[in-house]
Structure formats: C-alpha cells, structure tokens
Design a protein around this motif. Sequence first.
Motif, PDB file in Angstrom:
ATOM      1  N   LYS A 112       0.833  -1.203   0.000  1.00 38.96           N
ATOM      2  CA  LYS A 112       0.000   0.000   0.000  1.00 38.96           C
ATOM      3  C   LYS A 112       0.871   1.257   0.000  1.00 38.96           C
ATOM      4  O   LYS A 112       1.893   1.304   0.685  1.00 38.96           O
ATOM      5  CB  LYS A 112      -0.899   0.005   1.230  1.00 38.96           C
ATOM      6  CG  LYS A 112      -1.998  -1.048   1.221  1.00 38.96           C
ATOM      7  CD  LYS A 112      -2.904  -0.890   2.431  1.00 38.96           C
ATOM      8  CE  LYS A 112      -4.073  -1.866   2.373  1.00 38.96           C
ATOM      9  NZ  LYS A 112      -4.976  -1.692   3.536  1.00 38.96           N
ATOM     10  N   PRO A 113       0.467   2.290  -0.741  1.00 41.68           N
ATOM     11  CA  PRO A 113       1.243   3.527  -0.731  1.00 41.68           C
ATOM     12  C   PRO A 113       1.062   4.298   0.570  1.00 41.68           C
ATOM     13  O   PRO A 113       0.172   4.012   1.373  1.00 41.68           O
ATOM     14  CB  PRO A 113       0.672   4.305  -1.925  1.00 41.68           C
ATOM     15  CG  PRO A 113      -0.695   3.757  -2.129  1.00 41.68           C
ATOM     16  CD  PRO A 113      -0.648   2.323  -1.701  1.00 41.68           C
TER      17      PRO A 113
ATOM     18  N   PHE B 270       4.661   6.908  -2.614  1.00 42.76           N
ATOM     19  CA  PHE B 270       3.968   7.784  -1.670  1.00 42.76           C
ATOM     20  C   PHE B 270       3.469   9.033  -2.363  1.00 42.76           C
ATOM     21  O   PHE B 270       3.945   9.404  -3.436  1.00 42.76           O
ATOM     22  CB  PHE B 270       4.893   8.162  -0.507  1.00 42.76           C
ATOM     23  CG  PHE B 270       6.062   9.051  -0.872  1.00 42.76           C
ATOM     24  CD1 PHE B 270       6.030  10.415  -0.616  1.00 42.76           C
ATOM     25  CD2 PHE B 270       7.213   8.514  -1.461  1.00 42.76           C
ATOM     26  CE1 PHE B 270       7.111  11.229  -0.939  1.00 42.76           C
ATOM     27  CE2 PHE B 270       8.297   9.319  -1.786  1.00 42.76           C
ATOM     28  CZ  PHE B 270       8.250  10.693  -1.521  1.00 42.76           C
ATOM     29  N   CYS B 271       2.498   9.672  -1.731  1.00 46.21           N
ATOM     30  CA  CYS B 271       2.064  10.975  -2.224  1.00 46.21           C
ATOM     31  C   CYS B 271       2.249  12.006  -1.137  1.00 46.21           C
ATOM     32  O   CYS B 271       2.308  11.707   0.056  1.00 46.21           O
ATOM     33  CB  CYS B 271       0.636  10.939  -2.746  1.00 46.21           C
ATOM     34  SG  CYS B 271      -0.645  11.243  -1.543  1.00 46.21           S
TER      35      CYS B 271
ATOM     36  N   LEU C 210      -0.191   5.270  -7.986  1.00 49.89           N
ATOM     37  CA  LEU C 210       0.947   4.786  -7.205  1.00 49.89           C
ATOM     38  C   LEU C 210       1.022   3.261  -7.188  1.00 49.89           C
ATOM     39  O   LEU C 210       2.094   2.683  -7.011  1.00 49.89           O
ATOM     40  CB  LEU C 210       0.867   5.330  -5.778  1.00 49.89           C
ATOM     41  CG  LEU C 210       1.052   6.844  -5.634  1.00 49.89           C
ATOM     42  CD1 LEU C 210       0.824   7.275  -4.195  1.00 49.89           C
ATOM     43  CD2 LEU C 210       2.430   7.291  -6.115  1.00 49.89           C
ATOM     44  N   LYS C 211      -0.113   2.600  -7.396  1.00 44.32           N
ATOM     45  CA  LYS C 211      -0.119   1.140  -7.440  1.00 44.32           C
ATOM     46  C   LYS C 211       0.186   0.606  -8.837  1.00 44.32           C
ATOM     47  O   LYS C 211       0.719  -0.503  -8.975  1.00 44.32           O
ATOM     48  CB  LYS C 211      -1.476   0.604  -6.991  1.00 44.32           C
ATOM     49  CG  LYS C 211      -1.739   0.748  -5.496  1.00 44.32           C
ATOM     50  CD  LYS C 211      -3.116   0.209  -5.126  1.00 44.32           C
ATOM     51  CE  LYS C 211      -3.358   0.252  -3.630  1.00 44.32           C
ATOM     52  NZ  LYS C 211      -4.711  -0.254  -3.272  1.00 44.32           N
ATOM     53  N   ASN C 212      -0.136   1.384  -9.875  1.00 42.29           N
ATOM     54  CA  ASN C 212      -0.097   0.840 -11.236  1.00 42.29           C
ATOM     55  C   ASN C 212       0.746   1.616 -12.241  1.00 42.29           C
ATOM     56  O   ASN C 212       1.145   1.045 -13.256  1.00 42.29           O
ATOM     57  CB  ASN C 212      -1.525   0.743 -11.791  1.00 42.29           C
ATOM     58  CG  ASN C 212      -2.431  -0.100 -10.921  1.00 42.29           C
ATOM     59  OD1 ASN C 212      -2.122  -1.254 -10.646  1.00 42.29           O
ATOM     60  ND2 ASN C 212      -3.536   0.472 -10.455  1.00 42.29           N
ATOM     61  N   GLY C 213       1.006   2.900 -11.992  1.00 44.33           N
ATOM     62  CA  GLY C 213       1.664   3.697 -13.027  1.00 44.33           C
ATOM     63  C   GLY C 213       2.989   4.314 -12.633  1.00 44.33           C
ATOM     64  O   GLY C 213       3.772   4.717 -13.498  1.00 44.33           O
TER      65      GLY C 213
ATOM     66  N   THR D 173       8.121   7.857  -6.020  1.00 45.89           N
ATOM     67  CA  THR D 173       8.758   6.710  -5.389  1.00 45.89           C
ATOM     68  C   THR D 173       9.880   7.269  -4.507  1.00 45.89           C
ATOM     69  O   THR D 173      10.254   8.443  -4.629  1.00 45.89           O
ATOM     70  CB  THR D 173       9.370   5.741  -6.416  1.00 45.89           C
ATOM     71  OG1 THR D 173      10.513   6.380  -7.028  1.00 45.89           O
ATOM     72  CG2 THR D 173       8.357   5.353  -7.477  1.00 45.89           C
ATOM     73  N   PRO D 174      10.462   6.435  -3.631  1.00 46.26           N
ATOM     74  CA  PRO D 174      11.573   6.928  -2.801  1.00 46.26           C
ATOM     75  C   PRO D 174      12.773   7.430  -3.597  1.00 46.26           C
ATOM     76  O   PRO D 174      13.653   8.095  -3.036  1.00 46.26           O
ATOM     77  CB  PRO D 174      11.932   5.701  -1.954  1.00 46.26           C
ATOM     78  CG  PRO D 174      10.650   4.947  -1.832  1.00 46.26           C
ATOM     79  CD  PRO D 174      10.001   5.102  -3.186  1.00 46.26           C
TER      80      PRO D 174
END
Length: 304
Positions: A2-3, A115-116, A136-139, A221-222
């Motif tokens: 999960k983000p 993360f956002c 964040l899960k797919n793109g 992303t980090p």
Amino acid sequence: MKPTLVILAAGMASRYGSMKQTDGFGPNGETIIEYSIYDAINAGFGKVIFVIKEEFAENFKGIFEPKLKGKIETDYVFQTFDLKPFGIDIEIERSKPWGTAHAVLAARDVVKEPFCVINADDFYGRESYQKMCDFLKNGVSDTQFSMIGFQIDKTLSEHGHVSRGVCEVDADGNLAEIHERTKVYFKPDESGNKTIVFEEEGREYPIRSNSRVSMNFWGFTPKIFELSAGFFKEFALANTDNPKAEFFIPLAAEKLIRNGQASFKVIPTQNQWFGVTYAEDKPIVQECIDRLVAEGEYPKDLWK
C-alpha cells in the motif's frame, strides 16, 4: 504494497493567524487533515507520515493518535534547520523552514514505498486520493512521477490573492512547465463576471479559467529523495544570504524534467479544492464540509 500519505504540516500559517493544521472545521471539530486521512484510508493508503516541527509533536499526537489508532499506521518526522545531513557544515540563519521540497526530504529515512505528498491545510476531495492511489499502485516508476491537476477556477479564495503553480501540459498528459504565480485572484469585469488574473511588476495578466494548477498533491517513489537531495544542497548554498528563499517541490520537478531524469503525469480532477489561507476562509470551509456531510459524502462523526 500500500502507498503512503505524507502530510506537510510544519508551516507557520502567518496569514491565518493561528495553527490552522490543528484547527477544527468539521461538525465535531475535525481538522482538514482528518478528512484527508479518511479519504486516503478509503482509497487504499496504508500509512500516514506527518512532517512537522519538533515542537508540534506532542500536540499532533494528542489530536490524531486516539482517532487513528487501529485505522492506519502513523509516524512523525521533523523538518529542521540542520544542514549537516546534506553535507553542508555552515549554519544558515533562518526564521522559517526551507520549503516544501525540503520538507519531503525530512521523510527520506522512513518512506520505503510509493507515496504521495499533500499540504496539511488543503481539502482535495475523495476523487483525488483514489486517482493518486491507483497511479501509485499501477503507473508510478522511478522515472514517472505524478501530480493532481486542479482547475484554477476551483482553487481561488474570495478574500485575497494566492500563489498558484500554473501548469503547461504536453500532448502525452505530462507536465511540460510550471509557472509560479505569486499573486493570483478573481477580478470582476464591467458586466459583473469574474475573470482570473495574476499580477507581476504592477501589471495584470489573464489566466484561463480551465488552466491546470498544482495544489501540492504529488506522487513519487523513494527515488525522489536521491534525486532532490543534491538539488537542495545547491539551492541552500546559493541562498546563504537569502533567508526567505524556499525550495519548493515545483522547483525540483522542473529541474528533473529539464534534466530528463523524470516526467510527471498530470492527473486531472474536477474536485473543488478549498483551503484556509486567510482567517476569513474558515467559515467558507466549514460550510463546504457541512454541505458534503449533508450530501452523504462524509459521515457526521468521521471516526465512528
């Protein structure tokens, strides 16, 4: 995985006159932050990180921990004036933090997943969190980040000018440029209709009402920590004598785009943004939340 939701809450709220991050706006005194977290939980986020000043910690934990316990994982990081982690040994005197992109860097040791980033005092709406979570899960990737693009006419205050990052979007839906306009406002015309203008060096320039703007709702992303840390070091050393200089997220984004290191998908939303820049905005925000509660968008008691 999960983000994570990163909430920037270290600002001083000088134009508002008090700590708007913890001020109550909902029917039971809910903060704007609580509505953001509620929407994030429903969208599929798994953790929330508060970026705050260290002296805010006790107050924040007292407000949010009892409500969020068992609902979402929480953590707190501090935005400080210490530049040693960036390889800067000199001390630069400042009265306010270094800005939003520096605040994001404060979370670099605790965020390990996509993360956002959002502002603590902005109400973005449910759709924004769902669209960002899906991205964040797919793109998302280490070279493809994102931002939620709000329509500018749905983001302005009736009580004074505001700053807005006005976006240019290319044919692929990516951010091409972002122009920081520091004095944007509604201007009535002769017929009583309102146009949107920004002021620069004493002159007014029009802005299209459907222009997309950044309201500081970004997806990363980090990898962004590695990419932006060097930019911040350069920025800080170039502004040792400018205590008001701030390292904003759009500055880092523009540099990444120019260098070809990352692109930013502009995810459009029709949500009405509202926030509290001025104290006069508070009753308007309360009315908006009351209306959303009456329409069934949110429960009257958010956490029951």
